[in-house]
Design an enzyme around this catalytic site. Sequence first.
Site, short mmCIF file in Angstrom:
data_model
loop_
_atom_site.label_atom_id
_atom_site.label_comp_id
_atom_site.label_asym_id
_atom_site.label_seq_id
_atom_site.Cartn_x
_atom_site.Cartn_y
_atom_site.Cartn_z
N TRP A 1 0.83 -1.21 0.00
CA TRP A 1 0.00 0.00 0.00
C TRP A 1 0.86 1.25 0.00
O TRP A 1 0.55 2.22 -0.68
CB TRP A 1 -0.98 -0.01 1.18
N ASP B 1 -1.59 6.66 6.44
CA ASP B 1 -2.61 5.71 6.00
C ASP B 1 -2.84 4.76 7.16
O ASP B 1 -1.98 3.93 7.48
CB ASP B 1 -2.11 4.97 4.75
N LYS C 1 -11.89 -1.90 6.83
CA LYS C 1 -10.97 -2.69 7.65
C LYS C 1 -11.34 -2.64 9.14
O LYS C 1 -11.02 -3.56 9.86
CB LYS C 1 -9.53 -2.21 7.48
C1 LIG Z 1 -6.89 -2.01 2.16
C2 LIG Z 1 -5.88 -0.96 2.25
C3 LIG Z 1 -5.80 0.07 1.30
C4 LIG Z 1 -6.68 0.13 0.08
O1 LIG Z 1 -7.97 0.47 0.42
P1 LIG Z 1 -9.11 0.68 -0.67
O2 LIG Z 1 -10.18 1.27 0.16
O3 LIG Z 1 -9.44 -0.68 -1.22
O4 LIG Z 1 -8.61 1.59 -1.71
C5 LIG Z 1 -4.86 1.05 1.50
N1 LIG Z 1 -4.03 1.03 2.55
C6 LIG Z 1 -4.08 0.06 3.48
C7 LIG Z 1 -3.13 0.10 4.64
C8 LIG Z 1 -5.01 -0.96 3.37
O5 LIG Z 1 -5.06 -1.92 4.28
#
Ligand SMILES: *Cc1c(COP(=O)(O)O)cnc(C)c1O
Length: 354
Positions: free
Chosen positions: A100, A167, A191
Amino acid sequence: MKKHNFSAGPCVLPKEVFIKASEAIIDFNGTGLSLIEMSHRSKDFIAVMDKARALALELLGLEGKGYQALFLQGGASLEFLMVAYNLLEKKAGYLNTGTWSSKALKEARLFGEVVEVGSSKDENFNYIPMGYTIPEGLDYLHLTSNNTIFGTQIKKFPKVDIPLVCDMSSDIFSRQLDFSQFDLIYAGAQKNMGPAGTTLVVVKEDILGKVSRQIPSMLDYKVHISKESMFNTPPVFAVYTSMLTLEWLKNLGGISAIAEINEKKARLLYSEIDLNPLFDGFAKKEDRSIMNATFNLTDAKLKDTFDAMWKEAGINGLNGHRSVGGYRASMYNALSLESVGALVDVMSELERKG
Ligand SMILES: *Cc1c(COP(=O)(O)O)cnc(C)c1O
């Protein structure tokens, strides 16, 4: 029977959230309308959006500190470019701790110079780089707090005097941090908060408005702030469900209460991984994630037996990501200690049968 859901995302949510969210689909608040057929400009929905935004700031301890919470669309993946669009004038720093981060870094390169301040790619991202230097003149530093795929997590954040962007898609609301050390936090809902379809962005207002480029309205944080996260039709179901989860978390005692449970779950699973000779952890011990535990069988021949056993025990979503292989147990907030117990029982049963 309800499965023990270790899926990495979309993921398990609290049962009461599933129930309330499903009721709202039929009749929202006794209005005689479904949540998903009513106007997002109705007072019932505006109250939902306001509450979701307020709860996010309250739980993070960021109320009255110059932050705004937004529920946007496009997933965390859109934030990869929105962050750069809004903040990157000349040069930004990125710590590359996994898939990511790499994707975030790639998008940012479209907007300016990007310095990879550190990377753990040399060991397939099984650790968090330490001792990296942060060059002068960065517009911001971008980190990924929890690496969902590799099962590592940043425990100690660098102290910087530039905006810190993080993030937190896979560990937001799961552990106590001083969230005011960050200037922009983003997290896809699926998540730890709700269904896919909305992304929480928490941003300190005073870092915005500093780039010289024109920003299209939909990608401009300032536009979304001025419209109170309703610039266009919001994903009402995803926002409502996220609000329910945040309410659930608040009633439970907030982040400090869930953090204690999350620690217990992680300890239980990691001690089995360490004590059971049939399993090996993937991530470096000191960097292990309390949300996503990655591990392998020491003897690949046991794979079919183990897979059949956990499936038989009602466990779902344990296969590792293709870039790591093996297994990954995601233990988000709503996964119970009992579910982790069920997995540990299967692992020790495998050792007994050995
Ligand atoms: C799942 C995830 C993403 C991507 O998320 P989307 O909503 O599918 O774009 C980005 N960063 C992390 C740390 C993730 O776990």
